[in-house]
Design an enzyme around this catalytic site. Structure first.
Site, PDB file in Angstrom:
ATOM      1  N   LYS A  13      -4.828   4.994 -11.168  1.00  0.00           N
ATOM      2  CA  LYS A  13      -3.610   5.549 -11.778  1.00  0.00           C
ATOM      3  C   LYS A  13      -3.172   4.707 -12.977  1.00  0.00           C
ATOM      4  O   LYS A  13      -2.919   5.234 -14.058  1.00  0.00           O
ATOM      5  CB  LYS A  13      -2.456   5.604 -10.761  1.00  0.00           C
ATOM      6  CG  LYS A  13      -2.752   6.437  -9.532  1.00  0.00           C
ATOM      7  CD  LYS A  13      -1.579   6.464  -8.586  1.00  0.00           C
ATOM      8  CE  LYS A  13      -1.225   5.125  -7.964  1.00  0.00           C
ATOM      9  NZ  LYS A  13      -2.243   4.557  -7.068  1.00  0.00           N
ATOM     10  N   ARG A  88       6.355   8.562  -4.149  1.00  0.00           N
ATOM     11  CA  ARG A  88       5.373   8.172  -3.142  1.00  0.00           C
ATOM     12  C   ARG A  88       5.740   8.699  -1.762  1.00  0.00           C
ATOM     13  O   ARG A  88       5.020   8.450  -0.806  1.00  0.00           O
ATOM     14  CB  ARG A  88       5.371   6.652  -3.087  1.00  0.00           C
ATOM     15  CG  ARG A  88       4.051   6.030  -3.400  1.00  0.00           C
ATOM     16  CD  ARG A  88       4.308   4.545  -3.373  1.00  0.00           C
ATOM     17  NE  ARG A  88       3.128   3.797  -3.355  1.00  0.00           N
ATOM     18  CZ  ARG A  88       2.587   3.260  -4.444  1.00  0.00           C
ATOM     19  NH1 ARG A  88       3.097   3.462  -5.619  1.00  0.00           N
ATOM     20  NH2 ARG A  88       1.519   2.518  -4.325  1.00  0.00           N
ATOM     21  N   ARG A 123     -10.630  -6.323  -8.486  1.00  0.00           N
ATOM     22  CA  ARG A 123      -9.533  -6.236  -9.459  1.00  0.00           C
ATOM     23  C   ARG A 123      -8.953  -7.624  -9.747  1.00  0.00           C
ATOM     24  O   ARG A 123      -8.794  -8.452  -8.862  1.00  0.00           O
ATOM     25  CB  ARG A 123      -8.410  -5.341  -8.928  1.00  0.00           C
ATOM     26  CG  ARG A 123      -7.180  -5.449  -9.841  1.00  0.00           C
ATOM     27  CD  ARG A 123      -6.228  -4.347  -9.712  1.00  0.00           C
ATOM     28  NE  ARG A 123      -5.687  -4.188  -8.378  1.00  0.00           N
ATOM     29  CZ  ARG A 123      -4.935  -3.148  -8.026  1.00  0.00           C
ATOM     30  NH1 ARG A 123      -4.657  -2.210  -8.910  1.00  0.00           N
ATOM     31  NH2 ARG A 123      -4.480  -3.062  -6.793  1.00  0.00           N
ATOM     32  N   ARG A 156      -4.558  -9.866  -6.956  1.00  0.00           N
ATOM     33  CA  ARG A 156      -3.221  -9.452  -6.526  1.00  0.00           C
ATOM     34  C   ARG A 156      -3.075  -9.700  -5.031  1.00  0.00           C
ATOM     35  O   ARG A 156      -4.007  -9.446  -4.279  1.00  0.00           O
ATOM     36  CB  ARG A 156      -3.050  -7.957  -6.839  1.00  0.00           C
ATOM     37  CG  ARG A 156      -1.699  -7.627  -7.382  1.00  0.00           C
ATOM     38  CD  ARG A 156      -1.692  -6.228  -7.929  1.00  0.00           C
ATOM     39  NE  ARG A 156      -1.402  -5.243  -6.900  1.00  0.00           N
ATOM     40  CZ  ARG A 156      -1.269  -3.936  -7.141  1.00  0.00           C
ATOM     41  NH1 ARG A 156      -1.404  -3.484  -8.363  1.00  0.00           N
ATOM     42  NH2 ARG A 156      -0.986  -3.097  -6.174  1.00  0.00           N
ATOM     43  N   ARG A 167      -2.480  -0.229   3.113  1.00  0.00           N
ATOM     44  CA  ARG A 167      -1.990   0.595   1.990  1.00  0.00           C
ATOM     45  C   ARG A 167      -2.625   1.987   2.021  1.00  0.00           C
ATOM     46  O   ARG A 167      -1.971   2.973   1.713  1.00  0.00           O
ATOM     47  CB  ARG A 167      -2.278  -0.115   0.653  1.00  0.00           C
ATOM     48  CG  ARG A 167      -1.336  -1.300   0.415  1.00  0.00           C
ATOM     49  CD  ARG A 167      -1.875  -2.253  -0.635  1.00  0.00           C
ATOM     50  NE  ARG A 167      -2.009  -1.656  -1.946  1.00  0.00           N
ATOM     51  CZ  ARG A 167      -2.841  -2.106  -2.892  1.00  0.00           C
ATOM     52  NH1 ARG A 167      -3.606  -3.164  -2.650  1.00  0.00           N
ATOM     53  NH2 ARG A 167      -2.892  -1.508  -4.052  1.00  0.00           N
TER      54      ARG A 167
HETATM   55  P1  AP5 Z   1      -5.965   0.687 -11.070  1.00  0.00           P
HETATM   56  O1  AP5 Z   1      -5.933   1.528 -12.300  1.00  0.00           O
HETATM   57  O2  AP5 Z   1      -5.229  -0.607 -11.068  1.00  0.00           O
HETATM   58  O3  AP5 Z   1      -5.565   1.593  -9.814  1.00  0.00           O
HETATM   59  P2  AP5 Z   1      -4.151   2.086  -9.312  1.00  0.00           P
HETATM   60  O4  AP5 Z   1      -4.354   3.458  -8.756  1.00  0.00           O
HETATM   61  O5  AP5 Z   1      -3.111   1.913 -10.365  1.00  0.00           O
HETATM   62  O6  AP5 Z   1      -3.995   1.061  -8.125  1.00  0.00           O
HETATM   63  P3  AP5 Z   1      -2.805   0.197  -7.587  1.00  0.00           P
HETATM   64  O7  AP5 Z   1      -3.402  -0.662  -6.516  1.00  0.00           O
HETATM   65  O8  AP5 Z   1      -2.085  -0.499  -8.670  1.00  0.00           O
HETATM   66  O9  AP5 Z   1      -1.946   1.275  -6.962  1.00  0.00           O
HETATM   67  P4  AP5 Z   1      -0.975   1.131  -5.834  1.00  0.00           P
HETATM   68  O10 AP5 Z   1      -0.480   2.521  -5.813  1.00  0.00           O
HETATM   69  O11 AP5 Z   1      -1.470   0.625  -4.528  1.00  0.00           O
HETATM   70  O12 AP5 Z   1      -0.047  -0.065  -6.304  1.00  0.00           O
HETATM   71  P5  AP5 Z   1       1.330  -0.108  -7.034  1.00  0.00           P
HETATM   72  O13 AP5 Z   1       1.295  -1.204  -7.996  1.00  0.00           O
HETATM   73  O14 AP5 Z   1       1.743   1.252  -7.492  1.00  0.00           O
HETATM   74  O15 AP5 Z   1      -7.494   0.428 -10.689  1.00  0.00           O
HETATM   75  C1  AP5 Z   1      -7.853  -0.403  -9.620  1.00  0.00           C
HETATM   76  C2  AP5 Z   1      -9.062  -1.277  -9.995  1.00  0.00           C
HETATM   77  O16 AP5 Z   1     -10.209  -0.451 -10.175  1.00  0.00           O
HETATM   78  C3  AP5 Z   1      -8.879  -2.030 -11.323  1.00  0.00           C
HETATM   79  O17 AP5 Z   1      -9.514  -3.269 -11.221  1.00  0.00           O
HETATM   80  C4  AP5 Z   1      -9.584  -1.125 -12.364  1.00  0.00           C
HETATM   81  O18 AP5 Z   1     -10.073  -1.868 -13.464  1.00  0.00           O
HETATM   82  C5  AP5 Z   1     -10.699  -0.522 -11.525  1.00  0.00           C
HETATM   83  N1  AP5 Z   1     -11.020   0.850 -11.911  1.00  0.00           N
HETATM   84  C6  AP5 Z   1     -10.159   1.835 -12.297  1.00  0.00           C
HETATM   85  N2  AP5 Z   1     -10.815   2.998 -12.540  1.00  0.00           N
HETATM   86  C7  AP5 Z   1     -12.139   2.734 -12.270  1.00  0.00           C
HETATM   87  C8  AP5 Z   1     -13.316   3.518 -12.320  1.00  0.00           C
HETATM   88  N3  AP5 Z   1     -13.294   4.824 -12.687  1.00  0.00           N
HETATM   89  N4  AP5 Z   1     -14.492   2.932 -11.973  1.00  0.00           N
HETATM   90  C9  AP5 Z   1     -14.531   1.617 -11.603  1.00  0.00           C
HETATM   91  N5  AP5 Z   1     -13.434   0.822 -11.555  1.00  0.00           N
HETATM   92  C10 AP5 Z   1     -12.259   1.371 -11.874  1.00  0.00           C
HETATM   93  O19 AP5 Z   1       2.299  -0.472  -5.822  1.00  0.00           O
HETATM   94  C11 AP5 Z   1       2.245  -1.727  -5.176  1.00  0.00           C
HETATM   95  C12 AP5 Z   1       3.282  -1.777  -4.063  1.00  0.00           C
HETATM   96  O20 AP5 Z   1       4.601  -1.595  -4.610  1.00  0.00           O
HETATM   97  C13 AP5 Z   1       3.180  -0.668  -2.988  1.00  0.00           C
HETATM   98  O21 AP5 Z   1       2.256  -1.002  -1.989  1.00  0.00           O
HETATM   99  C14 AP5 Z   1       4.625  -0.618  -2.495  1.00  0.00           C
HETATM  100  O22 AP5 Z   1       4.916  -1.668  -1.607  1.00  0.00           O
HETATM  101  C15 AP5 Z   1       5.431  -0.827  -3.762  1.00  0.00           C
HETATM  102  N6  AP5 Z   1       5.765   0.441  -4.445  1.00  0.00           N
HETATM  103  C16 AP5 Z   1       5.386   0.826  -5.695  1.00  0.00           C
HETATM  104  N7  AP5 Z   1       5.871   2.044  -5.990  1.00  0.00           N
HETATM  105  C17 AP5 Z   1       6.588   2.438  -4.892  1.00  0.00           C
HETATM  106  C18 AP5 Z   1       7.316   3.615  -4.566  1.00  0.00           C
HETATM  107  N8  AP5 Z   1       7.405   4.639  -5.427  1.00  0.00           N
HETATM  108  N9  AP5 Z   1       7.909   3.685  -3.347  1.00  0.00           N
HETATM  109  C19 AP5 Z   1       7.838   2.671  -2.474  1.00  0.00           C
HETATM  110  N10 AP5 Z   1       7.148   1.534  -2.712  1.00  0.00           N
HETATM  111  C20 AP5 Z   1       6.529   1.412  -3.908  1.00  0.00           C
END
Ligand code: AP5
Ligand code: ZN
Length: 210
Positions: A13, A88, A123, A156, A167
């Site tokens: 994402k 979410r 990552r 991370r 997760r």
């Molecule tokens: P990346 O692009 O970073 O993936 P992502 O989907 O953004 O993953 P996140 O882990 O950041 O999402 P998340 O939803 O768990 O975490 P968030 O920060 O929102 O890609 C991942 C890796 O793969 C990278 O190294 C990238 O380079 C690689 N990659 C990407 N595309 C690729 C491809 N096609 N091929 C190969 N490699 C690839 O949330 C963190 C925490 O915050 C949550 O757990 C929760 O506690 C809290 N939180 C955040 N938002 C909310 C909400 N709305 N409500 C409640 N809690 C929340």
């Protein structure tokens, strides 16, 4: 244009939000990045969020909805935005509707769980600016250093394997129901995010009509 990127942790994402943000000149809003910044700065929001984030659970709807509301009220969101990691839960999606925000399109980036676990182990994120890299698929120019700000790139905290499993469980239980929520409104489009980053970018840009 107001867009939502939906998908499991590590589906890509954040990576694709950056591409769309550049293509459409609209800001990327990552609630995860905002929360991590709040934790780093020790703000009141940060203190409330820290334990949940480190265990792989969700932060309370109340806190996240408050953060989102403040963020989309800012000037740079006037012409649209990309939500990465929000909503979410169904209550978060309902809150967005109650704010009167019209969402044009919801793009689900689908990646199977097995691929996710492998991806998140490689990552690395910048301690300084939050930029995201991958040791194999998106390495920084100098290992361990951020291309954008020169900061150190680190693992991370919530990318530890046991936390990733938690997760994923939380995603399937609490976030996946949003697919139905937006499909019923005729807004959902799914792209397969398993191929390389540039291939997924093509599909994602096509899905949003860019
Ligand atoms: P990346 O692009 O970073 O993936 P992502 O989907 O953004 O993953 P996140 O882990 O950041 O999402 P998340 O939803 O768990 O975490 P968030 O920060 O929102 O890609 C991942 C890796 O793969 C990278 O190294 C990238 O380079 C690689 N990659 C990407 N595309 C690729 C491809 N096609 N091929 C190969 N490699 C690839 O949330 C963190 C925490 O915050 C949550 O757990 C929760 O506690 C809290 N939180 C955040 N938002 C909310 C909400 N709305 N409500 C409640 N809690 C929340
Ligand atoms: Zn950086």
């Amino acid at each position: 244009m107001n867009l939502i990127l939906l998908g499991a942790p590590g589906a890509g994402k954040g990576t694709q939000a950056e591409v769309i943000s550049e293509a459409l000149s609209i800001p990327q809003i990552s609630t995860g990045n905002i929360l991590r910044e709040a934790v780093k700065n020790g703000t009141e929001f940060g203190l409330k969020a820290k334990a949940a984030m480190e265990s792989g659970a969700l932060v309370s709807d109340e806190v996240v909805i408050g953060i989102l509301k403040d963020r989309i009220a800012q000037d740079d969101c006037k012409n649209g935005f990309i939500l990465d990691g929000f909503p979410r839960t169904v209550p978060q999606a309902e809150a967005l509707e109650a704010m009167g925000v019209n969402i044009d399109k919801v793009v689900e980036i689908y990646v199977p769980d097995e691929t996710i676990s492998k991806r998140l182990s490689g990552r690395r994120v910048c301690e300084g600016c939050g930029a995201s890299y991958h040791t194999d698929f998106k390495p920084s120019r100098v290992a361990g250093k951020c291309d954008k700000c020169g900061g150190n790139t680190v693992i991370r905290k919530d990318d530890e394997p046991a936390t990733v499993l938690e997760r994923l469980k939380v995603y399937h239980e609490q976030t996946a129901p949003l697919k139905d929520f937006y499909a019923k409104r005729g807004k959902l489009e799914t792209v397969i995010g398993q191929e390389e980053v540039s291939e997924t970018s093509k599909l994602t840009l096509k899905a949003v009509g860019a």
